[in-house]
Design a protein around this motif. Sequence first.
Motif, short mmCIF file in Angstrom:
data_model
loop_
_atom_site.label_atom_id
_atom_site.label_comp_id
_atom_site.label_asym_id
_atom_site.label_seq_id
_atom_site.Cartn_x
_atom_site.Cartn_y
_atom_site.Cartn_z
N GLU A 55 84.39 64.96 7.84
CA GLU A 55 83.33 64.17 7.23
C GLU A 55 83.07 64.55 5.78
O GLU A 55 82.50 63.76 5.02
CB GLU A 55 82.04 64.30 8.06
N GLY A 69 85.26 64.57 3.65
CA GLY A 69 86.06 63.57 2.95
C GLY A 69 87.13 64.17 2.06
O GLY A 69 87.17 65.37 1.81
N ALA A 100 81.04 62.38 12.45
CA ALA A 100 81.81 61.93 11.29
C ALA A 100 81.78 60.40 11.19
O ALA A 100 82.82 59.75 11.27
CB ALA A 100 83.24 62.44 11.36
N PRO A 101 80.61 59.83 11.02
CA PRO A 101 80.53 58.35 11.01
C PRO A 101 81.29 57.71 9.86
O PRO A 101 81.84 56.62 10.02
CB PRO A 101 79.02 58.09 10.90
N LYS A 102 81.35 58.36 8.71
CA LYS A 102 82.05 57.77 7.57
C LYS A 102 83.56 57.85 7.76
O LYS A 102 84.28 56.86 7.57
CB LYS A 102 81.66 58.48 6.27
N GLN A 103 84.05 59.02 8.15
CA GLN A 103 85.50 59.23 8.16
C GLN A 103 86.16 58.77 9.46
O GLN A 103 87.30 58.30 9.43
CB GLN A 103 85.81 60.71 7.89
N TRP A 111 84.59 56.60 11.93
CA TRP A 111 84.24 55.24 12.33
C TRP A 111 84.55 54.23 11.22
O TRP A 111 85.26 53.26 11.42
CB TRP A 111 82.77 55.14 12.73
N SER A 112 84.02 54.48 10.06
CA SER A 112 84.13 53.49 8.98
C SER A 112 85.57 53.28 8.52
O SER A 112 85.90 52.20 7.98
CB SER A 112 83.26 53.89 7.80
N ASN A 113 86.43 54.24 8.71
CA ASN A 113 87.83 54.10 8.31
C ASN A 113 88.68 53.33 9.32
O ASN A 113 89.84 53.01 9.04
CB ASN A 113 88.46 55.46 8.05
N GLN A 146 87.87 49.17 15.93
CA GLN A 146 86.46 49.39 16.24
C GLN A 146 86.06 48.60 17.49
O GLN A 146 85.35 49.12 18.36
CB GLN A 146 85.59 48.98 15.06
N LYS A 202 74.32 53.49 17.41
CA LYS A 202 74.59 53.70 15.99
C LYS A 202 75.64 52.73 15.45
O LYS A 202 75.50 52.20 14.34
CB LYS A 202 75.05 55.14 15.74
N PHE A 203 76.67 52.50 16.24
CA PHE A 203 77.82 51.75 15.71
C PHE A 203 77.89 50.29 16.18
O PHE A 203 78.68 49.52 15.63
CB PHE A 203 79.12 52.46 16.07
#
Length: 414
Positions: free
Chosen positions: A95, A97, A152-155, A157-159, A165, A198-199
Motif C-alpha cells: 500500500e 506504492g 491495501a485498498p489503493k494497490q 483493489w483499485s489496480n 473486481q 467498502k468496495f
Amino acid sequence: MIRRKFIKGISFLGAGSIWPHTSATSLNTSIRSDREYWISMLLKIAEPVLTTLSDDVIKQQMPVEAVQGTTEERKKVTYLEAIGRTLAGLAPWLELGPDGTTEGKLREKFIKLSISSIHNSVSPGTSSFMNFTEGAQPLVDAAFLAHALLRAPKQLWSNLDKETQTHLIAALKSTRIIKPYFSNWLLFTAIIEAALLKFHKDYDAVRIDYAIQQHEQWYKGDGVYGDGPDFHYDYYNSYVIQPMLLDIVKTINQETGGMRDLVDRFTVRAKRYAAIQERLISPEGTFPPVGRSIAYRCGAFQLLAQMALQKQLPEVLLPSQVRSALTAVIRRTMEASNTFDKNGWLTIGLCGHQPGVGEGYISTGSLYLCTVAFLPLGLPTEDVFWSGPAIDWTSKKAFSGAEFPIDKALTYSN
C-alpha cells in the motif's frame, strides 16, 4: 523442478539483504538493515506463491504437505489459503506504492504480481481459479483475502480491472452459503461483509453485528476474548480475533460513521493484549508453543504487529523496542533449517520442519499466515519504528538484570 525467478538479481533462498550491491554508505545504520532483512524475508516467503499464481501454474507447482490421508481434501482449499494469507501480511507494504527507490521498485513488481494473482484466483476459466464455496475452509481464506483488500485498498483493489473486481465481489459473496462455526469464525463472515461494504456498498449488516455482539459476550477481561463461549489458551486472539475486530469496526466507522464507541473500546483491549504479547517474547526470540495452529510461526504476533502498524502501541512499548522483539521472533521461527523446501515453499513446523505440529486442517497454504508478523513494513522507512535505535524488549531486560516496567492489568470495564 526449477521455478522461474521474477525478480532478477535477488536471492530469495537466503535471508540476506535484497540490496546486495548497495554501498555501505547508504546502509550506514543497523536500523536500515532491520527493514531490509524484513523485506528480504517477507519476499522470500511470498515469492513462490505469487510467481506461480501470476503464471497460472500454482496448482501444478505448489506442494501440498498435510496430515497423512488428508492431502486430496486439502488440495481443494490450500491454494486459496496461500494467496489469502500471503496478501494479508504483504498488503500494508504494498500500500506504500511504487517509487524510484530500490524498495519502491520492488513494491511495484510485487503489486503487479499480486494483481495478476488475484485475477487468476477469481476469474473463471483460469487454471488457478479458486474454490470459494466447497466445504467450510474457503470462508476462512476468503476472509484473509478480504482483510488484505482492506489493508491495501489503493494497490490491491483499485489496480484491478473492472471485470476482475466484479469476479472478486462475486467470489466473496459466494461464501455466504458457508455456515461459520460458533467461534472466531463469525469474524470471517463479518470481515467479508466489511470488505463488501467498502468496495461494493452492498453488505449484510446483520452478519457484522452478530459477530461483534457475540465477541462482546465472549470477552473475558484484561484484553482477552474467548474463542466462542470458552477460553482457549492459544494465539487466536492474535491470529484472528483482535486484528479482525479492530479492522471491521474501523471500516464500519469510516464508511457509515457508526461504531465509534466500539473502535475506542476494542483499541483499549488490543493495547493491553499487545503489551501481553510483547512480554511473551523471550530474550532469545522464542515464545510458548501453546495451543493449536503454532505452525503459523511468527504469525502468532499479528496483533502486536498490527498495533505497531496503526501507531496504537501501549505507552509502555516504544516502537523500536517492538521492532527489536519482532525481529528476534522472525529470525527464530523463519531461519531454522528446513523451514523452506528445496524450491522455496514453506514446510510445516514452528521452528524448522516439524510435521507433527500440523493439525488436520493444516496444509502448505495454511503456513503463509506467518506473513502477518511483517505488517509494520507498511510504515515508511523514516517512521520511528524503523528509525529509532534498537532497544531491548521487556523479557530481555528482565532476564539481564536491567530495570523493566512491572505489568499492570486492565482494572475497569474494558
